[in-house]
Design an enzyme around this catalytic site. Structure first.
Site, PDB file in Angstrom:
ATOM      1  N   CYS A  45       1.916  -6.708   1.285  1.00  0.00           N
ATOM      2  CA  CYS A  45       0.919  -5.811   2.256  1.00  0.00           C
ATOM      3  C   CYS A  45       0.107  -7.299   3.038  1.00  0.00           C
ATOM      4  CB  CYS A  45       0.193  -5.198   1.947  1.00  0.00           C
ATOM      5  SG  CYS A  45      -1.327  -3.891   3.072  1.00  0.00           S
ATOM      6  N   SER A  86       0.960  -1.543  -0.327  1.00  0.00           N
ATOM      7  CA  SER A  86      -0.324  -0.352   0.021  1.00  0.00           C
ATOM      8  C   SER A  86       0.999   1.200  -0.267  1.00  0.00           C
ATOM      9  CB  SER A  86      -1.257   0.127   1.593  1.00  0.00           C
ATOM     10  OG  SER A  86      -0.022  -0.194   2.320  1.00  0.00           O
TER      11      SER A  86
END
Ligand code: DGL
Length: 270
Positions: free
Chosen positions: A74, A12
């Protein structure tokens, strides 16, 4: 797919650099393409559907850039987007949750494991389900730690601010007698020193699990089986971010200190 094609890494934002750092140790000769979706981070507070779609979009971008495999660095994106990505993409995709769980079950002696992660990761229950697949006797207790993501994102990696935040969250585990703690968010291994200090002050002897280490080893096995390991000697990393490439670049330069050639590019995905 060719040996010289790059490995894709998606996060992210800058947190995934903690994963790239581990990948570089295992793959000194590989080319990498890293995308940080800084425009839409934090993922940890977004809806499951939204995280799944954004994850797919970032991985498709890597696919268009000819990666031979991709790592979803992530944790939140792994929880909500890995299954969909594996089903719909024509290159191997690996997430961080399974390698972390497998390793935690090997490390724990008392079968009590704690997880510190984003609220999204905790709510998904993916860590609970996965760890039970490896050992159904493991007791997992999780804490969602949104403030810790922000602290690290703001550069507080090893100071009193981040120590106080860590201490507040770990106190939330009350009398749970864990001997293993999974750092289940890419940002948190960047504050590993602060975790160690706080745990020492709490008089706790705890093994810290960074999912990235095992993920890198698992990926090596996958590439080896497919005869896709690169033997090239001068690798390169191309970095892409969806916002603020200059800010991104300055964090890269503090986390990834080796002399590999790097390029920096801001991209629009839509
Ligand atoms: N990279 C995310 C993770 O590992 C944390 C940051 C975010 O909320 O976007 O879960």
């Amino acid at each position: 797919m060719k040996k010289k094609d790059p490995i894709g890494v998606f996060d992210s934002g800058v947190g995934g650099l903690s994963v790239l750092r581990e990948l570089l140790k295992v793959f000194p000769n590989e080319n990498f393409k890293y995308i940080g979706d800084t425009l839409r981070m934090p993922y940890g507070v977004r809806s499951p559907e939204d995280v799944k779609d954004s994850t797919f979009e970032c991985l498709k971008f890597l696919g268009k850039n000819d990666v031979k495999a991709a790592v979803i660095a992530c944790n939140t994106a792994t929880c909500y987007g890995l299954k969909n990505a594996k089903k719909n993409l024509d290159f191997p995709v690996i997430g961080v949750v399974e390698p972390a769980c497998r390793y935690a079950t090997l490390v724990t002696k008392n079968n009590k494991v704690a997880l510190i992660a984003t609220e999204g990761t905790v709510k998904s229950n993916v860590y609970d389900e996965t760890i039970k697949e490896f050992n159904k006797d493991i007791e997992l207790k999780s804490i969602g730690a949104p403030q810790l993501v922000l602290d690290v994102e703001n550069g507080n990696l090893n100071n009193e601010i981040v120590e106080r935040t860590i201490s507040n969250y770990l106190n939330g585990l009350e009398d749970f007698d864990y001997d293993t703690l999974i750092l289940g968010c890419t940002h948190f291994p960047l504050a590993r020193g602060a975790f160690k200090k706080v745990l020492k002050e709490m008089n706790k002897s705890v093994e810290l699990i960074d999912p990235a280490k095992r993920t890198a080893i698992d990926l090596k096995e996958i590439l080896d089986q497919k005869d896709l390991l690169n033997e090239e000697e001068r690798p390169r990393i191309d970095f892409y971010s969806t916002k603020d490439i200059d800010k991104f670049k300055s964090v890269v330069q503090t986390v990834i200190v080796n002399k590999i050639d790097k390029t920096f590019n801001e991209v629009k995905l839509k």
